[in-house]
Design a protein around this motif. Structure first.
Motif, PDB file in Angstrom:
ATOM      1  N   ARG A 125       0.986  -1.180  -0.049  1.00  0.00           N
ATOM      2  CA  ARG A 125      -0.094   0.072   0.027  1.00  0.00           C
ATOM      3  C   ARG A 125       0.698   1.344  -0.135  1.00  0.00           C
ATOM      4  O   ARG A 125       0.336   2.126  -0.494  1.00  0.00           O
ATOM      5  CB  ARG A 125      -0.775  -0.045   1.479  1.00  0.00           C
ATOM      6  N   GLN A 126       1.820   1.216   0.396  1.00  0.00           N
ATOM      7  CA  GLN A 126       2.891   2.371   0.549  1.00  0.00           C
ATOM      8  C   GLN A 126       3.799   2.544  -0.673  1.00  0.00           C
ATOM      9  O   GLN A 126       4.433   3.658  -0.789  1.00  0.00           O
ATOM     10  CB  GLN A 126       3.837   2.084   1.786  1.00  0.00           C
ATOM     11  N   ARG A 127       3.410   1.619  -1.638  1.00  0.00           N
ATOM     12  CA  ARG A 127       4.374   1.821  -2.898  1.00  0.00           C
ATOM     13  C   ARG A 127       3.402   1.659  -4.200  1.00  0.00           C
ATOM     14  O   ARG A 127       3.859   1.218  -5.269  1.00  0.00           O
ATOM     15  CB  ARG A 127       5.368   0.676  -3.004  1.00  0.00           C
ATOM     16  N   LEU A 128       2.310   2.389  -4.038  1.00  0.00           N
ATOM     17  CA  LEU A 128       1.215   2.357  -5.201  1.00  0.00           C
ATOM     18  C   LEU A 128       1.987   3.297  -6.115  1.00  0.00           C
ATOM     19  O   LEU A 128       2.714   4.252  -5.995  1.00  0.00           O
ATOM     20  CB  LEU A 128       0.057   2.578  -4.900  1.00  0.00           C
ATOM     21  N   ASP A 129       1.536   3.133  -7.587  1.00  0.00           N
ATOM     22  CA  ASP A 129       1.755   4.048  -8.594  1.00  0.00           C
ATOM     23  C   ASP A 129       1.100   5.098  -8.356  1.00  0.00           C
ATOM     24  O   ASP A 129      -0.224   5.294  -8.259  1.00  0.00           O
ATOM     25  CB  ASP A 129       1.425   3.157  -9.917  1.00  0.00           C
ATOM     26  N   PRO A 130       1.869   6.508  -8.100  1.00  0.00           N
ATOM     27  CA  PRO A 130       1.357   7.798  -7.796  1.00  0.00           C
ATOM     28  C   PRO A 130       0.295   8.216  -8.789  1.00  0.00           C
ATOM     29  O   PRO A 130      -0.662   9.041  -8.769  1.00  0.00           O
ATOM     30  CB  PRO A 130       2.326   8.578  -7.415  1.00  0.00           C
ATOM     31  N   ALA A 131       0.603   7.784 -10.011  1.00  0.00           N
ATOM     32  CA  ALA A 131      -0.541   8.299 -10.958  1.00  0.00           C
ATOM     33  C   ALA A 131      -1.738   7.575 -11.024  1.00  0.00           C
ATOM     34  O   ALA A 131      -2.939   8.354 -11.406  1.00  0.00           O
ATOM     35  CB  ALA A 131       0.238   8.215 -12.318  1.00  0.00           C
ATOM     36  N   THR A 132      -1.870   6.367 -10.684  1.00  0.00           N
ATOM     37  CA  THR A 132      -3.337   5.634 -10.787  1.00  0.00           C
ATOM     38  C   THR A 132      -3.525   5.247  -9.225  1.00  0.00           C
ATOM     39  O   THR A 132      -4.700   4.961  -9.107  1.00  0.00           O
ATOM     40  CB  THR A 132      -2.905   4.350 -11.574  1.00  0.00           C
ATOM     41  N   GLY A 133      -3.014   5.346  -8.470  1.00  0.00           N
ATOM     42  CA  GLY A 133      -3.278   4.574  -7.039  1.00  0.00           C
ATOM     43  C   GLY A 133      -3.164   2.870  -7.085  1.00  0.00           C
ATOM     44  O   GLY A 133      -3.811   2.402  -6.167  1.00  0.00           O
ATOM     45  N   LEU A 134      -2.744   2.291  -8.217  1.00  0.00           N
ATOM     46  CA  LEU A 134      -2.647   0.872  -8.453  1.00  0.00           C
ATOM     47  C   LEU A 134      -1.262   0.483  -8.293  1.00  0.00           C
ATOM     48  O   LEU A 134      -0.013   1.333  -8.005  1.00  0.00           O
ATOM     49  CB  LEU A 134      -3.180   0.498  -9.744  1.00  0.00           C
ATOM     50  N   LEU A 135      -1.256  -0.857  -7.990  1.00  0.00           N
ATOM     51  CA  LEU A 135       0.250  -1.267  -7.943  1.00  0.00           C
ATOM     52  C   LEU A 135       1.037  -1.253  -9.272  1.00  0.00           C
ATOM     53  O   LEU A 135       0.291  -1.363 -10.219  1.00  0.00           O
ATOM     54  CB  LEU A 135       0.141  -3.003  -7.697  1.00  0.00           C
ATOM     55  N   PRO A 136       2.293  -0.951  -9.311  1.00  0.00           N
ATOM     56  CA  PRO A 136       2.890  -0.674 -10.274  1.00  0.00           C
ATOM     57  C   PRO A 136       3.365  -1.784 -11.389  1.00  0.00           C
ATOM     58  O   PRO A 136       3.109  -3.081 -10.800  1.00  0.00           O
ATOM     59  CB  PRO A 136       4.081   0.073  -9.831  1.00  0.00           C
ATOM     60  N   HIS A 137       3.685  -1.518 -12.487  1.00  0.00           N
ATOM     61  CA  HIS A 137       4.285  -2.625 -13.378  1.00  0.00           C
ATOM     62  C   HIS A 137       5.573  -3.212 -12.979  1.00  0.00           C
ATOM     63  O   HIS A 137       5.848  -4.386 -13.006  1.00  0.00           O
ATOM     64  CB  HIS A 137       3.928  -2.064 -14.865  1.00  0.00           C
ATOM     65  N   VAL A 138       6.375  -2.038 -12.839  1.00  0.00           N
ATOM     66  CA  VAL A 138       7.861  -2.515 -12.552  1.00  0.00           C
ATOM     67  C   VAL A 138       8.278  -1.723 -11.560  1.00  0.00           C
ATOM     68  O   VAL A 138       7.849  -0.447 -11.055  1.00  0.00           O
ATOM     69  CB  VAL A 138       8.702  -2.325 -13.822  1.00  0.00           C
ATOM     70  N   THR A 139       9.182  -2.291 -10.456  1.00  0.00           N
ATOM     71  CA  THR A 139       9.645  -1.618  -9.354  1.00  0.00           C
ATOM     72  C   THR A 139      11.186  -1.635  -9.286  1.00  0.00           C
ATOM     73  O   THR A 139      11.669  -2.593  -9.937  1.00  0.00           O
ATOM     74  CB  THR A 139       8.996  -2.007  -7.916  1.00  0.00           C
ATOM     75  N   ASP A 140      11.639  -0.764  -8.403  1.00  0.00           N
ATOM     76  CA  ASP A 140      12.985  -1.019  -7.941  1.00  0.00           C
ATOM     77  C   ASP A 140      13.414  -2.298  -7.148  1.00  0.00           C
ATOM     78  O   ASP A 140      12.706  -2.413  -6.093  1.00  0.00           O
ATOM     79  CB  ASP A 140      13.434   0.431  -7.562  1.00  0.00           C
TER      80      ASP A 140
END
Length: 404
Positions: A194-209
């Motif tokens: 929940r702390q690392r959602l995509d800021p543009a959509t509020g969804l889980l991102p596609h690729v992460t660090d």
């Protein structure tokens, strides 16, 4: 001769339109026949062929085949065939061909993609039949996955060295939910995610660090459709929030012909790749297919049925007594995703998909017009011929004025 050919062509066009209309309105069926087709293709080397097309082609084709059998087996009176086929698929995943693309040095072993999907499939097998050896292997795999998450600063573990996709970790966490022993790991994962959602959509991102879990690429339809299929088993409340945002941002109606799923959020575009496939009008066919299952497990039956109807229309399935295949059977992995999506369990959660009951009307009218079109010209021509033909055998008596 030319007239006969024209009549035959007209009949073929009408038959094609009528068949499409029937598929469009009939319920989706034939999962076991589709699995029979896939098994024959796998025996003939389809897994090796898929590996040459996709980075995890061999693995995915066998995993999806096994997972579809899990869903079919849950409704079968005799679960023997499903159990046998799932075990066969697991043996292929455990083989050198199954592990070849992955790194044994990662934690969990072979990376979170391999470990998560394999553990989820093994758990599915155990839901149909308990087996001491498979129980031992499932518990061992679950402990290894849990240790890797507990030791990580990020909720998104690497699938390959230095590469992390949240969708893979979602599958692995869902497999831990099949056991009560790892509830703490699951809760911690949800909090971190929940702390690392995509800021543009509020969804889980596609690729992460891979080190921090921070988004490197925003949410995309091809991964969201898989994430939401599994997130419903991880945390239903979190899944509902994510699903509703996904539906608002990714479910579209190109040309107003009914729902489909975009690869990128509405208002944005991007390139297609091996995950999304081509993107006509921004629509991803792979995301649209997998979203059938995501909609079903999130209680959005109206959307699931609409997307499935498109699959039957556009996929042009070929049916025999024993098999069913889409798109002439040229891409077995497409059949595997479809059967896995269509066998997903329906869950009633009160979500209103917002799909109009009249959404089929435009395509239905178009198909009816296509069926009638080859004959309309011939009917008009015949009508003109009858109108223009001079009357034959009709004697007109002259009118004689009456004498005053």
């Amino acid at each position: 001769m030319g007239k006969i050919v024209r009549v035959l062509l007209a009949a073929l066009v009408s038959a094609f339109a009528a068949s499409a209309l029937l598929r469009f309105h009939a319920p989706v069926s034939g999962a076991e026949r589709q699995l029979a087709h896939l098994r024959a293709e796998l025996d003939d080397g389809a897994g090796e062929d898929a590996q040459r097309l996709f980075p995890e082609g061999y693995f995915f084709l066998h995993a999806l085949y096994g997972l579809a059998w899990v869903d079919v087996g849950r409704h079968a009176r005799d679960k023997g065939e499903a159990v046998r086929e799932i075990r066969w698929a697991l043996d292929r995943l455990d083989s050198p061909d199954g592990t070849a693309p992955f790194s044994a040095g990662l934690a969990p072993r072979y990376g979170v993609f391999y470990a998560g999907w394999t553990n989820w499939l093994r758990g599915g097998l155990l839901s149909l039949r308990r087996d001491p050896d498979q129980v031992r292997r499932f518990e061992s795999g679950s402990r290894e996955i849990a240790r890797a998450f507990d030791a990580s600063a990020t909720p998104f573990l690497p699938a390959y060295p230095g590469q992390s996709w949240p969708v893979d970790s979602t599958v692995a966490i869902a497999s831990l939910r099949l056991s009560p022993d790892h509830a703490g790991t699951v809760r911690a994962w949800v909090d971190k995610a929940r702390q690392r959602l995509d800021p543009a959509t509020g969804l889980l991102p596609h690729v992460t660090d891979p080190g921090t879990g921070e988004p490197l690429q925003g949410a995309r339809g091809s991964s969201q459709s898989v994430i939401l299929r599994f997130l419903a088993d991880v945390d239903p409340g979190f899944a509902r929030e994510q699903y509703l945002r996904f539906r608002d941002l990714f479910v579209d109606s190109p040309l107003h012909l009914g729902p489909a799923v975009r690869e990128y959020p509405k208002g944005t575009d991007g390139p297609g790749d091996v995950d999304s496939g081509p993107l006509p009008l921004g629509i991803s066919f792979s995301a649209t297919v997998v979203s059938i299952g995501a909609a079903r497990v999130n209680g959005d039956g109206a959307l699931a049925d609409a997307l499935a109807a498109y699959g039957e229309l556009a996929g042009v399935p070929i049916n025999t007594w024993h098999t069913k295949r889409y798109a002439l059977g040229v891409l077995p992995i497409g059949d595997a995703f479809l059967v896995w999506a269509n066998t997903a369990p329906d869950r009633a959660t009160g979500i209103d998909g917002g799909v109009s009951p009249l959404w089929k009307a435009p395509l239905t009218v178009a198909l009816l017009l296509l069926a009638a079109a080859p004959w309309s010209r011939r009917l008009r021509k015949r009508r003109h011929q009858q109108t223009d033909r001079p009357d034959e055998g009709l004697v007109v008596e002259p009118v004689v004025p009456e004498r005053l």
